[in-house]
Enzyme design. Structure first.
Site, PDB file in Angstrom:
ATOM      1  N   LYS A 187      16.119  21.505 -12.006  1.00 31.71           N
ATOM      2  CA  LYS A 187      15.383  20.272 -12.297  1.00 31.71           C
ATOM      3  C   LYS A 187      16.210  19.179 -12.959  1.00 31.71           C
ATOM      4  CE  LYS A 187      11.400  19.450 -11.704  1.00 31.71           C
ATOM      5  NZ  LYS A 187      10.216  19.842 -12.351  1.00 31.71           N
ATOM      6  N   SER A 216      14.862  21.311 -17.093  1.00 30.58           N
ATOM      7  CA  SER A 216      13.683  22.134 -17.346  1.00 30.58           C
ATOM      8  C   SER A 216      14.129  23.400 -18.038  1.00 30.58           C
ATOM      9  CB  SER A 216      13.010  22.461 -16.015  1.00 30.58           C
ATOM     10  OG  SER A 216      12.296  23.674 -16.110  1.00 30.58           O
ATOM     11  N   GLU A 238       9.083   8.235 -17.321  1.00 29.37           N
ATOM     12  CA  GLU A 238       7.704   8.688 -17.526  1.00 29.37           C
ATOM     13  C   GLU A 238       7.213   8.308 -18.912  1.00 29.37           C
ATOM     14  OE1 GLU A 238       7.458  12.912 -16.570  1.00 29.37           O
ATOM     15  OE2 GLU A 238       8.703  12.564 -14.831  1.00 29.37           O
ATOM     16  N   HIS A 272       0.834  -1.213   0.000  1.00 27.13           N
ATOM     17  CA  HIS A 272       0.000   0.000   0.000  1.00 27.13           C
ATOM     18  C   HIS A 272       0.866   1.261   0.000  1.00 27.13           C
ATOM     19  CE1 HIS A 272      -3.266  -2.749   1.298  1.00 27.13           C
ATOM     20  NE2 HIS A 272      -2.315  -3.269   2.063  1.00 27.13           N
TER      21      HIS A 272
END
Ligand code: ARG
Length: 461
Positions: free
Chosen positions: A285, A279, A292, A158
């Site tokens: 970043k 970024s 992704e 979980h």
């Protein structure tokens, strides 16, 4: 009067250019040009050997097809949507090359068995590459696991700290998951390894063809036993798409963990610069774009499976033009999963494992609660009762900010006099991991055995 199509004999009028374009598959099925030429060569050789067509004619066709193979390799073949698909384009080009004798090539053959043959050959060639790419990833997982047998981290259920595990154990979970993918693609090869050639339109042919010969020439294990099934079957593609979808489920799960673990909050992994992006506005970043994107690409792979399942659902036997829709999704899936696997392999291989952070996350948490319950159970308390007592200690600890290691021995002995100082040893994450020696468990010894077993699997072929 007939139209200028290869099949134009019974037609009086041609369709518009828009109709031609709509029905054409050449924009995508040209990817099977090589397979189509191989299929034609096997077929014409068989027509020659069985004396269905004269040797001279067959030899002219064979020579012509060889020239087409060379032109294809040199990028010199030009296809048109007027000629609809790869089969008719190549036949038209062959006719230009050697004249009307080219028309004998299609004796005892239909585009229905031709397209099925090409599609089988297409996948048959690519499956070994996919399996090898999977194995390369498995090899990296084993290498990384070997380096991290003794790296302790929280195990989650979980997404909550559950019990400490070895990071090597985590990596080996993916190894075995991917092993099932390998086995599924290997099994897929069996159903892709049948030759539809010679099924003709649907019912077989009146010519004395030799299906065994063409099957062997093309490297298939055997011909399809039933001609109707041969031209109607797309199970091999459905199996492929389904296997690919399951594979992408696996990759997406690992990507999700990579993304999460690369956050400031977790900080268990740092992806190498090569596999990260920056970024355009925020200079600090370092984004896990590759992970992704792999997670995102699972969408199109699932979509391609759903697409073909829907195309095939309720289709009456045998060939229907709907089936032309089988190719793009399949090609796209092949084009997607291979780079996903390769990127994933490099990303995991080059990622820095922040072992200290992983370990630290297990020292102040309560993921050793099961250890204490087990300890009490070994001392004779029924496990349910032990569970309840530890539950209360955990609750108190959460309220007062005290971990189980920080509870004094006197307090433990009030609960149960049999508790000794050795309880603190048991409460350590490393002990918790080491003691899970059940088969397939996370103890260092068990993880090493899993690695050993994995190496044997990888060495098998
Ligand atoms: N382009 C067609 C396909 O991809 C080839 C088979 C056409 N056969 C037919 N009877 N129209 O499915």
């Amino acid at each position: 009067m007939s139209t200028n199509k290869l099949w134009g004999g019974r037609f009086e009028a041609s369709g518009s250019q828009a109709i031609d374009q709509f029905g054409a598959s050449i924009s995508f099925d040209q990817l099977m040009a090589q397979e189509d030429l191989e299929g034609s060569l096997a077929h014409v050789q068989m027509l020659k050997d069985t004396e269905i067509i004269p040797t001279d004619d067959a030899d002219q066709i064979i020579a012509g097809l060889h020239r087409l193979q060379k032109q294809l390799a040199a990028g010199k073949l030009h296809f048109t949507s007027t000629n609809e698909d790869i089969h008719m384009n190549l036949e038209a080009i062959l006719t230009e090359e050697i004249g009307p004798v080219a028309g004998k090539l299609h004796t005892a053959r239909s585009r229905n068995d031709q397209v099925a043959t090409d599609f089988h050959l297409y996948l048959k060639k690519r499956l070994p590459l996919i399996i090898q790419t999977l194995k390369d990833f498995q090899t990296v997982l084993v290498q990384k696991a070997e380096q991290n047998v003794e790296t302790i981290m929280p195990g989650y259920t979980h997404l909550q700290h559950a019990q400490p595990i070895s990071y090597g154990h985590y990596l080996m979970a993916y190894f075995y998951m991917l092993q099932r993918d390998v086995e599924r693609f290997e099994f897929n090869q069996q159903h892709t390894n049948l030759s539809p050639l010679g099924a003709a339109a649907l019912a077989g042919t009146t010519f004395p063809i030799d299906r065994q010969q063409t099957a062997v020439t093309l490297g298939f294990a055997q011909p399809y036993p039933n001609s109707l099934d041969a031209v109607s079957d797309r199970d091999f593609a459905l199996e492929f798409l389904s296997n690919a979808a399951i594979l992408m489920v696996h990759l997406s799960r690992m990507c999700e963990e990579v993304i999460l673990w690369s956050t400031y909050e977790f900080n268990y992994l740092e992806l190498s610069d090569q596999y990260s992006t920056g970024s355009s506005i925020m200079p600090q970043k370092k984004n896990p774009d590759m992970a992704e994107l792999i997670r995102g690409k699972s969408g199109r792979v699932f979509g391609n499976l759903m697409g073909l399942l829907t195309v095939m659902k309720s289709l009456p036997l045998a060939y229907n033009k709907d089936m032309q829709e089988d190719k793009e999704g399949t090609f796209d899936t092949v084009k997607t999963i291979i780079p996903c696997l390769k990127i994933m392999t490099g990303m995991i291989k080059t990622a820095t494992v922040k072992t200290a952070n992983m370990e630290k996350a297990t020292t102040k948490d309560l993921s050793n609660a099961t250890e204490l319950a087990d300890y009490l159970a070994v001392k004779g308390l029924p496990f349910r009762q032990a569970h309840a007592i530890v539950g209360q200690l955990v609750l108190e600890g959460i309220k007062t900010g005290v971990t189980l290691q920080q509870i004094p021995l006197t307090k433990y002995q009030e609960i149960m006099p049999e508790i000794g100082a050795d309880v603190y040893q048991d409460l350590q994450a490393k002990t918790a991991v080491e003691r899970r020696q059940s088969l397939g468990g996370t103890s260092f010894e068990q993880v090493r055995q899993q690695i050993q077993n994995a190496k044997t699997i990888l060495q098998k072929d």
